[in-house]
Design an enzyme around this catalytic site. Structure first.
Site, PDB file in Angstrom:
ATOM      1  N   LYS A  89      -7.310   6.614   3.933  1.00 47.16           N
ATOM      2  CA  LYS A  89      -5.987   6.164   4.391  1.00 47.16           C
ATOM      3  C   LYS A  89      -4.858   6.959   3.730  1.00 47.16           C
ATOM      4  CE  LYS A  89      -3.302   1.906   3.969  1.00 47.16           C
ATOM      5  NZ  LYS A  89      -3.440   0.444   3.828  1.00 47.16           N
ATOM      6  N   HIS A 111      -1.132   6.831   5.300  1.00 48.81           N
ATOM      7  CA  HIS A 111      -0.041   5.848   5.465  1.00 48.81           C
ATOM      8  C   HIS A 111       1.288   6.366   4.922  1.00 48.81           C
ATOM      9  CE1 HIS A 111       1.080   1.256   5.285  1.00 48.81           C
ATOM     10  NE2 HIS A 111       1.613   1.886   6.323  1.00 48.81           N
ATOM     11  N   HIS A 121      -9.630  -3.726   3.101  1.00 51.76           N
ATOM     12  CA  HIS A 121      -8.477  -4.144   3.902  1.00 51.76           C
ATOM     13  C   HIS A 121      -8.948  -4.771   5.215  1.00 51.76           C
ATOM     14  CE1 HIS A 121      -4.779  -3.787   6.289  1.00 51.76           C
ATOM     15  NE2 HIS A 121      -4.120  -3.333   5.227  1.00 51.76           N
ATOM     16  N   LYS A 147      -0.727  -9.761  -3.000  1.00 53.13           N
ATOM     17  CA  LYS A 147      -0.070  -8.626  -2.374  1.00 53.13           C
ATOM     18  C   LYS A 147       1.271  -9.000  -1.729  1.00 53.13           C
ATOM     19  CE  LYS A 147      -0.780  -5.265   1.404  1.00 53.13           C
ATOM     20  NZ  LYS A 147      -1.743  -4.782   2.420  1.00 53.13           N
ATOM     21  N   ARG A 167       0.996   4.501  -2.732  1.00 56.12           N
ATOM     22  CA  ARG A 167       0.452   5.818  -2.426  1.00 56.12           C
ATOM     23  C   ARG A 167       1.511   6.906  -2.590  1.00 56.12           C
ATOM     24  NH1 ARG A 167      -4.457   4.568   0.513  1.00 56.12           N
ATOM     25  NH2 ARG A 167      -4.588   2.294   0.457  1.00 56.12           N
ATOM     26  N   CYS A 188       0.770  -1.240   0.000  1.00 55.17           N
ATOM     27  CA  CYS A 188       0.000   0.000   0.000  1.00 55.17           C
ATOM     28  C   CYS A 188       0.803   1.294   0.000  1.00 55.17           C
ATOM     29  CB  CYS A 188      -0.982  -0.015   1.152  1.00 55.17           C
ATOM     30  SG  CYS A 188      -0.322  -0.678   2.682  1.00 55.17           S
TER      31      CYS A 188
END
Length: 611
Positions: free
Chosen positions: A176, A178, A285, A441, A99, A95
């Site tokens: 999100k 992060h 998630h 993932k 991002r 993730c």
């Protein structure tokens, strides 16, 4: 009722490719018709469109009905029916690196997230040979972490909201982030090895208004009286940091973020300025949690088990023409057990895991429909570029929790999906979500980790345009968004500081074509990534992959061979051609060494093979 309509209509899918998308279009149109009729306001300046960027969290490639899923997603399907499906779009394998690249247009190692900050800290704390070069006995301890691995978005970048804000856009974000950690040594006041860096929060990097989850994951409901470890998370509303205990009591992530973003958009309604809205949803998630009505609507849908659902998805994907570059799908059954090897109790829990997951996706779709309907109510839908994506492939790992005193988890069958539960759906359902690709993932060298469903509806686009299998990377989004907004790409300086210039390419001109397109990046372009010792490099039809298989036993990167695939016809990565084309293999390995050098990659002793 829509779920039953969807189920009854699926039997026609193999004969009528457009019908599947039309189903979503019809359902979404029915839902949005009343508000569209009431629209009275005039759109903003058509030369400066609004931009709505929607990101799902850990959504797999085949989890939308427009991509072959049995999960009913009519509102996202409607975006595909009005826009274009891009079948060969790639993110990072997890993730926060995705991002970072999304916001900056540069490789995530340069953008400040060479690895997830919490993983960097964990490697240092563990301080074993397999964690090298991290740890006091290796090269990097907490006091000398190299550039690009501190856990927050780099100061040497210009972000999408900064650039759009400079150009006169309102900039709003929910969900999100992060991207605002600092990796620090634990002490008596901080048990974790990462802290919040306020200078890297959304409000400090260009967002006018924001309400975000600072951490990489957390519960979707407000905390119960006795919290789980995943209720001990931090949020930020603009510059205010606060714990999850201060969330509204009726908080459910997807619903709350949707309503908040609508409020932000309405706050500037009518002032003549366009907006950039980033909806970074945290669904689906883990921990898998959803309103009970959404879970009940999925009851019994997954009693057939992993293999049957996966085969049906692949069949629908073929009927929709989504996987023309996949002659043979990736092998399955890499997970711990086949369905027929489970006990009846295990089957009940496994089926419910997927029911909750599907409920989260269905709930997400409904709220995206609400957001789109609001744009129509404002008479701004036609003047809005809408992009939908996931941040990486499906998540096959268990829900990660540190044991924390004073917390409690109730994963009983009756409580699964509710407050106080912490479940994930595991590798076998992740295989289903990643269909038809290999792994999921975290496994950077495999398609299942980086292939994301991607849908784009241009502003003022009136009809569906053909799907495209042109290779696209997450770094291409920033140049495309700026192109739509009429904003120049930054070079090596921004506001009197040196920055890493964006490396992606705009695909706006390709999107504007009424027909299909097969190329965006020039022939011979090298596209690569590395994360936690796993990697790939793509040049034209060739893919170099260094990826260890799923295993509970750690493996050293040096012991993982490179494989070579012809992804023009084998995106399932079923036939390694490295022995047949040694010169191609050698040349691409040298190109990968150059990628490592250019992007300041710190190479890991271990190669990611699951947690």
């Amino acid at each position: 009722m829509i779920d039953r309509f969807h189920d009854n209509g699926m039997s026609a899918l193999s004969q009528f490719k457009i019908s599947h998308l039309s189903l979503g279009f019809v359902a979404a149109s029915l839902l949005s018709m009343p508000v569209s009729i009431q629209a009275e306001t005039t759109p903003s300046n058509l030369s400066r469109p609004n931009i709505l960027l929607i990101m799902a969290d850990d959504l797999g490639y085949s989890d939308l009905s427009a991509f072959g899923s049995e999960i009913n997603t009519p509102n996202i399907d409607a975006l595909a029916a009005h826009g274009r499906i891009l079948t060969n779009f790639h993110t990072a394998a997890v993730c926060s690196p995705t991002r970072a690249s999304l916001m900056t247009g540069v490789d995530h190692h340069l953008a400040g997230i060479g690895n997830m900050g919490e993983v960097v800290g964990l490697n240092i704390v563990q301080n074993k040979r397999i964690n090298a070069p991290w740890g006091a006995s290796n090269s990097y301890d907490f006091d000398n972490i190299p550039e690009g691995y501190h856990g927050h978005i780099s100061e040497k970048t210009a972000t999408m909201p900064e650039l759009l804000s400079d150009a006169g856009y309102h900039t709003y974000m929910v969900g999100k982030w992060h991207l605002a950690y600092d990796v620090k040594a634990p002490d008596k006041d901080h048990k974790r090895w990462y802290r919040v860096n306020k200078s890297a929060l959304p409000y400090a990097r260009g967002f006018e208004k924001s309400y975000t989850l600072v951490d990489g994951g957390g519960s979707h409901f407000a905390p119960p009286a006795v919290p789980t470890p995943l209720d001990l998370t931090m949020y930020a509303e603009n510059d205010r940091l606060f714990p999850a205990t201060q969330l509204p009591k009726d908080f459910y992530s997807t619903e709350f973020y949707t309503n908040k973003l609508i409020d932000y958009i309405d706050s500037s309604r009518g002032d003549g300025k366009p907006f950039f809205a980033y909806a970074a949803y945290t669904a689906p998630h883990w921990p898998l949690q959803a309103p009970q009505a959404d879970i009940d609507a999925q009851k019994g849908r997954y009693d057939e088990g992993y293999d049957a659902i996966r085969e049906k998805r692949i069949s629908r994907m073929k009927a929709l023409g989504l996987i023309k570059d996949v002659n043979q799908v990736a092998a399955e059954s890499i997970g711990p057990k086949r369905w027929n090897e489970l006990t009846e109790e295990e089957k009940l829990k496994e089926a419910k895991n997927m029911e909750i997951y599907a409920a989260m996706v269905s709930n997400l779709d409904r709220h995206i429909g609400k957001l789109v309907a609001h744009l129509k109510d404002m008479n701004e839908y036609d003047n809005t570029l809408i992009l939908f994506m996931s941040d990486n492939g499906a998540e096959g790992a268990p829900a990660f929790m540190l044991p924390i005193p004073g917390t409690k988890v109730d994963n009983s069958l009756d409580n699964m999906g509710k407050q106080g539960s912490v479940v994930a759906y595991g590798p076998r359902w992740a295989e289903v979500s990643a269909a038809p690709f290999r792994l999921f993932k975290g496994f950077t060298g495999a398609e299942g980790a980086t292939a994301s469903p991607f849908i784009v509806k241009l502003n003022d686009q009136k009809e569906h345009r053909p799907n495209s299998n042109a290779r696209l990377q997450v770094v291409d989004i920033l140049p495309t968004v700026l192109d739509v907004a009429g904003v120049d790409l930054p070079s090596t300086r921004y506001k009197d500081k040196e920055i890493y210039p964006p490396k992606g390419v705009s695909f706006l001109s390709a999107l504007q074509k009424s027909g299909g397109f097969t190329d965006v990046h020039p022939k011979g372009s090298v596209l690569a990534d590395e994360l936690m010792g796993a990697s790939y490099l793509v040049r034209d039809n060739w893919k170099l992959s260094q990826q260890a298989p799923l295993s509970s036993t750690p493996v050293f990167t040096k012991d993982v061979p490179f494989a070579l695939y012809d992804i023009s016809k084998d995106r399932g990565e079923t036939k390694d051609l490295s022995a047949e084309y040694p010169d191609v293999l050698a040349g691409m390995k040298e190109e990968f060494r150059e990628y490592i050098r250019q992007n300041k990659v710190v190479e890991h002793a271990a190669s990611y093979n699951g947690r």
